[in-house]
Design a protein around this motif. Structure first.
Motif, PDB file in Angstrom:
ATOM      1  N   TYR A 279       0.822  -1.211   0.000  1.00 18.98           N
ATOM      2  CA  TYR A 279       0.000   0.000   0.000  1.00 18.98           C
ATOM      3  C   TYR A 279       0.859   1.265   0.000  1.00 18.98           C
ATOM      4  CZ  TYR A 279      -4.567  -2.202   0.444  1.00 18.98           C
ATOM      5  OH  TYR A 279      -5.713  -2.901   0.188  1.00 18.98           O
ATOM      6  N   LEU A 280       1.954   1.247   0.737  1.00 23.70           N
ATOM      7  CA  LEU A 280       2.833   2.413   0.750  1.00 23.70           C
ATOM      8  C   LEU A 280       3.435   2.657  -0.629  1.00 23.70           C
ATOM      9  CD1 LEU A 280       4.689   1.973   4.163  1.00 23.70           C
ATOM     10  CD2 LEU A 280       2.955   3.680   3.604  1.00 23.70           C
ATOM     11  N   SER A 281       3.850   1.597  -1.307  1.00 27.35           N
ATOM     12  CA  SER A 281       4.414   1.775  -2.651  1.00 27.35           C
ATOM     13  C   SER A 281       3.349   2.258  -3.630  1.00 27.35           C
ATOM     14  CB  SER A 281       5.052   0.471  -3.135  1.00 27.35           C
ATOM     15  OG  SER A 281       4.090  -0.549  -3.330  1.00 27.35           O
ATOM     16  N   LEU A 282       2.125   1.788  -3.459  1.00 26.79           N
ATOM     17  CA  LEU A 282       1.029   2.252  -4.307  1.00 26.79           C
ATOM     18  C   LEU A 282       0.803   3.750  -4.127  1.00 26.79           C
ATOM     19  CD1 LEU A 282      -1.409   1.793  -6.179  1.00 26.79           C
ATOM     20  CD2 LEU A 282      -2.727   1.145  -4.150  1.00 26.79           C
ATOM     21  N   MET A 283       0.769   4.212  -2.883  1.00 25.35           N
ATOM     22  CA  MET A 283       0.555   5.633  -2.629  1.00 25.35           C
ATOM     23  C   MET A 283       1.708   6.462  -3.196  1.00 25.35           C
ATOM     24  SD  MET A 283      -2.349   5.503  -1.193  1.00 25.35           S
ATOM     25  CE  MET A 283      -2.588   7.203  -0.692  1.00 25.35           C
ATOM     26  N   LYS A 284       2.934   5.963  -3.015  1.00 17.64           N
ATOM     27  CA  LYS A 284       4.099   6.680  -3.536  1.00 17.64           C
ATOM     28  C   LYS A 284       4.032   6.784  -5.053  1.00 17.64           C
ATOM     29  CE  LYS A 284       8.427   8.280  -3.359  1.00 17.64           C
ATOM     30  NZ  LYS A 284       8.769   9.593  -2.768  1.00 17.64           N
ATOM     31  N   ASP A 285       3.685   5.686  -5.721  1.00 13.68           N
ATOM     32  CA  ASP A 285       3.627   5.673  -7.182  1.00 13.68           C
ATOM     33  C   ASP A 285       2.527   6.570  -7.731  1.00 13.68           C
ATOM     34  OD1 ASP A 285       5.723   3.917  -7.299  1.00 13.68           O
ATOM     35  OD2 ASP A 285       4.542   2.182  -7.907  1.00 13.68           O
ATOM     36  N   GLU A 286       1.346   6.494  -7.134  1.00 14.13           N
ATOM     37  CA  GLU A 286       0.163   7.146  -7.703  1.00 14.13           C
ATOM     38  C   GLU A 286      -0.022   8.595  -7.260  1.00 14.13           C
ATOM     39  OE1 GLU A 286      -2.132   5.992  -9.910  1.00 14.13           O
ATOM     40  OE2 GLU A 286      -1.107   4.076 -10.210  1.00 14.13           O
ATOM     41  N   LEU A 287       0.347   8.897  -6.017  1.00 11.02           N
ATOM     42  CA  LEU A 287       0.069  10.230  -5.484  1.00 11.02           C
ATOM     43  C   LEU A 287       1.305  10.987  -5.009  1.00 11.02           C
ATOM     44  CD1 LEU A 287      -3.214   9.511  -3.481  1.00 11.02           C
ATOM     45  CD2 LEU A 287      -2.996  10.745  -5.639  1.00 11.02           C
ATOM     46  N   GLY A 288       2.389  10.277  -4.749  1.00 14.09           N
ATOM     47  CA  GLY A 288       3.622  10.961  -4.380  1.00 14.09           C
ATOM     48  C   GLY A 288       3.841  11.071  -2.881  1.00 14.09           C
ATOM     49  N   HIS A 289       4.950  11.680  -2.526  1.00 13.18           N
ATOM     50  CA  HIS A 289       5.418  11.719  -1.138  1.00 13.18           C
ATOM     51  C   HIS A 289       4.423  12.320  -0.142  1.00 13.18           C
ATOM     52  CE1 HIS A 289       8.298  11.767   2.132  1.00 13.18           C
ATOM     53  NE2 HIS A 289       8.002  13.039   2.344  1.00 13.18           N
ATOM     54  N   PRO A 290       3.673  13.383  -0.494  1.00 14.95           N
ATOM     55  CA  PRO A 290       2.751  13.944   0.511  1.00 14.95           C
ATOM     56  C   PRO A 290       1.776  12.914   1.072  1.00 14.95           C
ATOM     57  CG  PRO A 290       3.004  15.470  -1.305  1.00 14.95           C
ATOM     58  CD  PRO A 290       3.692  14.203  -1.726  1.00 14.95           C
TER      59      PRO A 290
END
Length: 329
Positions: A279-290
């Motif tokens: 899930y963390l990698s998904l958020m990083k890929d799709e929406l970025g660091h914020p």
């Protein structure tokens, strides 16, 4: 809904972006929203194998995951003692010796989530910290209690000290495509929360299609939701990667159109450290660091923390400990 209030009012201590004030219901935008189910499912199927972090890098990601957990107890047999122990765990989520060896200080979970009856107990147990108390509300989990009582329940939890309110939407509005009713309900619930931030639980396992999930996500954001959340954890199907991909792309589209960031909370069924990493990698890929910070991303979980602790101990010692050595309360 009234959007004249300054969008920066009512920010939680960890929030650094302007709060989503909502917007007028745009049915043309809603009607244009589609979801390519087969493409979404293909993309989601590749996610577990696309990112692999090991050793100290994995430990760092797992420590980040802990800071994003809404540590939760939502059982009919909850007691004040159980909630107090859960709050103690939120304050000290990992054994001090492990944190010392990992060079980490000041780590807490993102929040503690309880029923209204336990809000005051949790608030007292968390005094002196910046950990907010989240209350599930509006007839959780089914959302079928009388509407006036659902609105009153929000107010009671806010007065008891809850800084976040996890509300459940009326699924029938989505299933019957009554988007105006869903918008009006969400807007009134947002207004009832006042300065408390509101997480809109879509109960995606009961919405039928990913297109319904996408449209319901968009309407809740239009009505002022600070977060959109997958599930109550009580449905037959809770957080899944296809649903998550659908919802976070709705968040991305909403920010692109309005400039306002909305948070995301997957809940239910996320119990393993390896799942948190996906899930963390998904958020990083799709929406970025914020969206790797607690003001925009949370895990709704309880047993997840125990498994993360076991993985961290294995990283430090080379051995897995028994799960009962990492009890939540």
């Amino acid at each position: 809904m009234d959007t004249t209030t300054s969008p920066t009012q009512g920010l939680l201590p960890q929030v650094t972006h302007a709060r989503n004030p909502g917007m007028a219901l745009d049915l043309d935008w809603v009607a244009a929203v589609q979801a390519n189910t087969s493409a979404i499912e293909r993309r989601a199927a590749t996610l577990p194998g696309r990112r692999s972090v090991k050793k100290e890098f994995q430990a760092a990601w797992l420590l980040k995951a802990i800071s994003l957990i809404d540590l939760t107890t939502l059982s009919g047999d909850d007691t004040a003692g159980r909630v107090q122990r859960l709050c103690a765990k939120a304050r000290q989520p990992v054994a001090p010796w492990m944190l010392e060896r990992l060079g980490m200080t000041g780590l807490t979970t993102g929040a503690v989530c309880v029923y209204h009856e336990m809000v005051e107990t949790a608030v007292r147990a968390l005094e002196g910290t910046s950990i907010p108390v989240a209350a599930v509300s509006t007839g959780f989990p089914a959302g079928l209690s009388p509407y006036k009582l659902r609105i009153m329940e929000i107010g009671e939890s806010v007065r008891a000290g809850a800084k976040e309110i996890d509300i459940v939407i009326s699924r029938r509005h989505v299933l019957t495509q009554n988007w105006q009713a869903l918008y009006d309900e969400m807007a009134e619930m947002r207004a009832a929360c006042g300065d408390a931030h509101v997480k809109a639980i879509l109960a995606t396992g009961e919405l039928g299609t990913l297109r319904n999930v996408a449209r319901a996500s968009l309407i809740c954001m239009m009505a002022g939701a600070d977060f959109i959340k997958t599930s109550t954890g009580k449905e037959g199907v809770n957080a899944t990667l296809p649903v998550s991909l659908t919802m976070i792309r709705a968040i991305r589209d909403y920010e692109a159109r309005t400039g306002f960031k909305v948070g995301y909370k997957p809940a239910g069924g996320i119990a393993k450290a390896k799942d948190a990493l996906v899930y963390l990698s998904l958020m990083k890929d799709e929406l970025g660091h914020p969206w790797l910070q607690p003001d925009l991303f949370r895990f709704g979980a309880s047993s997840l923390l125990g498994d993360i602790e076991r993985q961290l101990e294995h990283h430090l010692t080379g051995h897995y400990s028994a799960a009962n050595r990492h009890a939540m309360g």
